[in-house]
Design a protein around this motif. Structure first.
Motif, PDB file in Angstrom:
ATOM      1  N   ALA A 198     -30.940  13.733 -23.727  1.00  0.00           N
ATOM      2  CA  ALA A 198     -30.216  12.462 -23.796  1.00  0.00           C
ATOM      3  C   ALA A 198     -28.889  12.544 -23.036  1.00  0.00           C
ATOM      4  CB  ALA A 198     -29.977  12.074 -25.253  1.00  0.00           C
ATOM      5  N   LEU A 199     -28.194  13.665 -23.168  1.00  0.00           N
ATOM      6  CA  LEU A 199     -26.929  13.823 -22.453  1.00  0.00           C
ATOM      7  C   LEU A 199     -27.141  13.871 -20.945  1.00  0.00           C
ATOM      8  CD1 LEU A 199     -25.015  16.443 -24.638  1.00  0.00           C
ATOM      9  CD2 LEU A 199     -24.608  13.983 -24.513  1.00  0.00           C
ATOM     10  N   LEU A 200     -28.197  14.571 -20.533  1.00  0.00           N
ATOM     11  CA  LEU A 200     -28.453  14.690 -19.100  1.00  0.00           C
ATOM     12  C   LEU A 200     -28.880  13.360 -18.480  1.00  0.00           C
ATOM     13  CD1 LEU A 200     -30.208  18.178 -18.988  1.00  0.00           C
ATOM     14  CD2 LEU A 200     -27.936  17.579 -18.116  1.00  0.00           C
ATOM     15  N   GLU A 201     -29.445  12.474 -19.279  1.00  0.00           N
ATOM     16  CA  GLU A 201     -29.742  11.136 -18.773  1.00  0.00           C
ATOM     17  C   GLU A 201     -28.445  10.388 -18.454  1.00  0.00           C
ATOM     18  OE1 GLU A 201     -32.235   8.973 -21.410  1.00  0.00           O
ATOM     19  OE2 GLU A 201     -33.933  10.351 -21.224  1.00  0.00           O
ATOM     20  N   GLN A 202     -27.421  10.614 -19.286  1.00  0.00           N
ATOM     21  CA  GLN A 202     -26.128   9.963 -19.065  1.00  0.00           C
ATOM     22  C   GLN A 202     -25.306  10.669 -17.991  1.00  0.00           C
ATOM     23  OE1 GLN A 202     -23.884   9.390 -22.778  1.00  0.00           O
ATOM     24  NE2 GLN A 202     -25.725   9.962 -23.875  1.00  0.00           N
ATOM     25  N   GLN A 203     -25.356  12.006 -18.028  1.00  0.00           N
ATOM     26  CA  GLN A 203     -24.503  12.818 -17.153  1.00  0.00           C
ATOM     27  C   GLN A 203     -25.371  13.895 -16.493  1.00  0.00           C
ATOM     28  OE1 GLN A 203     -20.986  12.744 -16.942  1.00  0.00           O
ATOM     29  NE2 GLN A 203     -20.534  11.201 -18.476  1.00  0.00           N
ATOM     30  N   PRO A 204     -26.132  13.551 -15.461  1.00  0.00           N
ATOM     31  CA  PRO A 204     -27.065  14.514 -14.845  1.00  0.00           C
ATOM     32  C   PRO A 204     -26.393  15.755 -14.286  1.00  0.00           C
ATOM     33  CG  PRO A 204     -27.463  12.271 -14.048  1.00  0.00           C
ATOM     34  CD  PRO A 204     -26.200  12.227 -14.813  1.00  0.00           C
ATOM     35  N   GLU A 205     -25.099  15.661 -13.987  1.00  0.00           N
ATOM     36  CA  GLU A 205     -24.395  16.783 -13.367  1.00  0.00           C
ATOM     37  C   GLU A 205     -23.617  17.626 -14.373  1.00  0.00           C
ATOM     38  OE1 GLU A 205     -24.838  17.508 -10.145  1.00  0.00           O
ATOM     39  OE2 GLU A 205     -26.238  15.815 -10.160  1.00  0.00           O
ATOM     40  N   LEU A 206     -23.966  17.549 -15.655  1.00  0.00           N
ATOM     41  CA  LEU A 206     -23.260  18.351 -16.653  1.00  0.00           C
ATOM     42  C   LEU A 206     -23.256  19.826 -16.256  1.00  0.00           C
ATOM     43  CD1 LEU A 206     -24.254  17.136 -20.244  1.00  0.00           C
ATOM     44  CD2 LEU A 206     -22.048  16.902 -19.109  1.00  0.00           C
ATOM     45  N   SER A 207     -22.099  20.451 -16.404  1.00  0.00           N
ATOM     46  CA  SER A 207     -21.967  21.871 -16.094  1.00  0.00           C
ATOM     47  C   SER A 207     -22.237  22.754 -17.304  1.00  0.00           C
ATOM     48  CB  SER A 207     -20.553  22.161 -15.581  1.00  0.00           C
ATOM     49  OG  SER A 207     -20.205  21.293 -14.536  1.00  0.00           O
ATOM     50  N   GLY A 208     -22.101  22.180 -18.494  1.00  0.00           N
ATOM     51  CA  GLY A 208     -22.316  22.943 -19.712  1.00  0.00           C
ATOM     52  C   GLY A 208     -22.537  22.015 -20.880  1.00  0.00           C
ATOM     53  N   CYS A 209     -23.030  22.576 -21.975  1.00  0.00           N
ATOM     54  CA  CYS A 209     -23.251  21.775 -23.191  1.00  0.00           C
ATOM     55  C   CYS A 209     -22.905  22.626 -24.401  1.00  0.00           C
ATOM     56  CB  CYS A 209     -24.698  21.300 -23.266  1.00  0.00           C
ATOM     57  SG  CYS A 209     -25.012  20.209 -24.684  1.00  0.00           S
ATOM     58  N   ILE A 210     -22.118  22.038 -25.291  1.00  0.00           N
ATOM     59  CA  ILE A 210     -21.743  22.705 -26.524  1.00  0.00           C
ATOM     60  C   ILE A 210     -22.594  22.148 -27.662  1.00  0.00           C
ATOM     61  CG2 ILE A 210     -19.840  21.083 -26.948  1.00  0.00           C
ATOM     62  CD1 ILE A 210     -18.268  23.432 -28.131  1.00  0.00           C
ATOM     63  N   PHE A 211     -23.170  23.055 -28.438  1.00  0.00           N
ATOM     64  CA  PHE A 211     -23.995  22.678 -29.591  1.00  0.00           C
ATOM     65  C   PHE A 211     -23.185  22.968 -30.840  1.00  0.00           C
ATOM     66  CE2 PHE A 211     -26.900  23.178 -26.135  1.00  0.00           C
ATOM     67  CZ  PHE A 211     -27.838  22.190 -26.328  1.00  0.00           C
ATOM     68  N   LEU A 212     -22.906  21.907 -31.582  1.00  0.00           N
ATOM     69  CA  LEU A 212     -21.941  21.971 -32.664  1.00  0.00           C
ATOM     70  C   LEU A 212     -22.582  21.496 -33.965  1.00  0.00           C
ATOM     71  CD1 LEU A 212     -18.259  20.920 -32.329  1.00  0.00           C
ATOM     72  CD2 LEU A 212     -19.572  19.993 -34.228  1.00  0.00           C
ATOM     73  N   PRO A 213     -22.635  22.351 -35.002  1.00  0.00           N
ATOM     74  CA  PRO A 213     -23.203  21.930 -36.284  1.00  0.00           C
ATOM     75  C   PRO A 213     -22.339  20.866 -36.946  1.00  0.00           C
ATOM     76  CG  PRO A 213     -23.021  24.334 -36.137  1.00  0.00           C
ATOM     77  CD  PRO A 213     -22.213  23.754 -35.020  1.00  0.00           C
ATOM     78  N   GLY A 214     -22.986  19.984 -37.676  1.00  0.00           N
ATOM     79  CA  GLY A 214     -22.246  18.943 -38.366  1.00  0.00           C
ATOM     80  C   GLY A 214     -21.688  19.355 -39.705  1.00  0.00           C
ATOM     81  N   ASP A 215     -21.899  20.634 -40.098  1.00  0.00           N
ATOM     82  CA  ASP A 215     -21.519  21.057 -41.450  1.00  0.00           C
ATOM     83  C   ASP A 215     -20.451  22.146 -41.460  1.00  0.00           C
ATOM     84  OD1 ASP A 215     -23.032  23.131 -40.466  1.00  0.00           O
ATOM     85  OD2 ASP A 215     -24.350  23.301 -42.207  1.00  0.00           O
ATOM     86  N   GLN A 216     -19.590  22.178 -40.425  1.00  0.00           N
ATOM     87  CA  GLN A 216     -18.452  23.096 -40.412  1.00  0.00           C
ATOM     88  C   GLN A 216     -17.171  22.269 -40.479  1.00  0.00           C
ATOM     89  OE1 GLN A 216     -20.574  26.235 -37.388  1.00  0.00           O
ATOM     90  NE2 GLN A 216     -18.349  26.193 -37.352  1.00  0.00           N
ATOM     91  N   PRO A 217     -16.800  21.817 -41.669  1.00  0.00           N
ATOM     92  CA  PRO A 217     -15.727  20.818 -41.768  1.00  0.00           C
ATOM     93  C   PRO A 217     -14.334  21.320 -41.432  1.00  0.00           C
ATOM     94  CG  PRO A 217     -16.420  21.536 -43.950  1.00  0.00           C
ATOM     95  CD  PRO A 217     -17.400  22.112 -42.978  1.00  0.00           C
TER      96      PRO A 217
END
Length: 219
Positions: free
Chosen positions: A88-107
């Protein structure tokens, strides 16, 4: 002229919260749903695009209320969450240089920490002549040095350079990005923070209460 490096973010919110008993991402944390802490942590110019990936319609509704892009799905595996979010991100930003994967449960994860990760990825190049190529082959993960132990504790979030995207999109069934951390140990760089509490996740209500106490003490 070199192009600017850009980083996307997938907020992982597809867990079933079996140990918690209810959807922990919607549990109250300092007066707001816990997932809102992830929204705050990623509300930084260092993130070019972000998306929440979830199986929960209630989480989807919260995201829409908060104006955060969200993708609702019903697929079973962790690999599905990674693939859907990155695609989904690459559809918006095909030239992304990196991607951070962040859990939703580290408050307790702070925006400053996320910014430090993205800045390190975008600006600290090992070799000026090989700037972009080398940076996009790197993996950054968050860590903290424990007392009396030179080996850092390591955890999430994790930022992958774009050279890993093809493998992230084709992970084995029900496997996450840890597969690549194990496969490419020489490419993994740990960004150490002072407060190891930022690495903690809230898997059960008792831990959530403890983390909220810490958050209130820190103001």
């Amino acid at each position: 002229m070199k192009k600017s490096l850009t980083v996307g973010c997938v907020i992982m919110a597809s867990g079933l919260s079996r140990r918690f008993g209810t959807n922990k991402l919607l549990a109250d944390f300092c007066g707001q749903p816990m997932l809102c802490r992830a929204f705050d942590a990623t509300a930084t110019p260092g993130i070019a695009a972000r998306i929440v990936v979830t199986r929960s319609e209630d989480v989807q509704a919260l995201c829409r209320t908060q104006g955060v892009p969200v993708l609702l799905h019903s697929l079973p595996g962790r690999n599905d969450t990674v693939r859907l979010g990155l695609s989904a991100l690459l559809e918006q930003q095909p030239e992304l240089s990196g991607c951070i994967f962040l859990p939703g449960d580290q408050p307790l994860l702070r925006r400053e920490t996320v910014e430090a990760m993205t800045e390190r990825f975008c600006h600290e190049q090992p070799s000026p002549t090989e700037w972009q190529k080398e940076t996009e082959r790197e993996i950054f993960r968050l860590g903290a040095v424990a007392d009396n132990d030179p080996t850092p504790l390591v955890g999430s979030p994790v930022l992958f350079g774009s050279s890993f995207f093809s493998e992230l999109l084709t992970l084995p069934e029900n496997k996450g990005g840890n597969v690549l951390l194990k496969k490419y140990p020489a490419q993994v760089r740990t960004i150490c923070i002072a407060d190891s509490a930022e690495l903690l996740d809230a898997d059960i209500p008792e831990v959530l209460q403890q983390l909220e106490t810490i958050a209130r003490q820190k103001g």
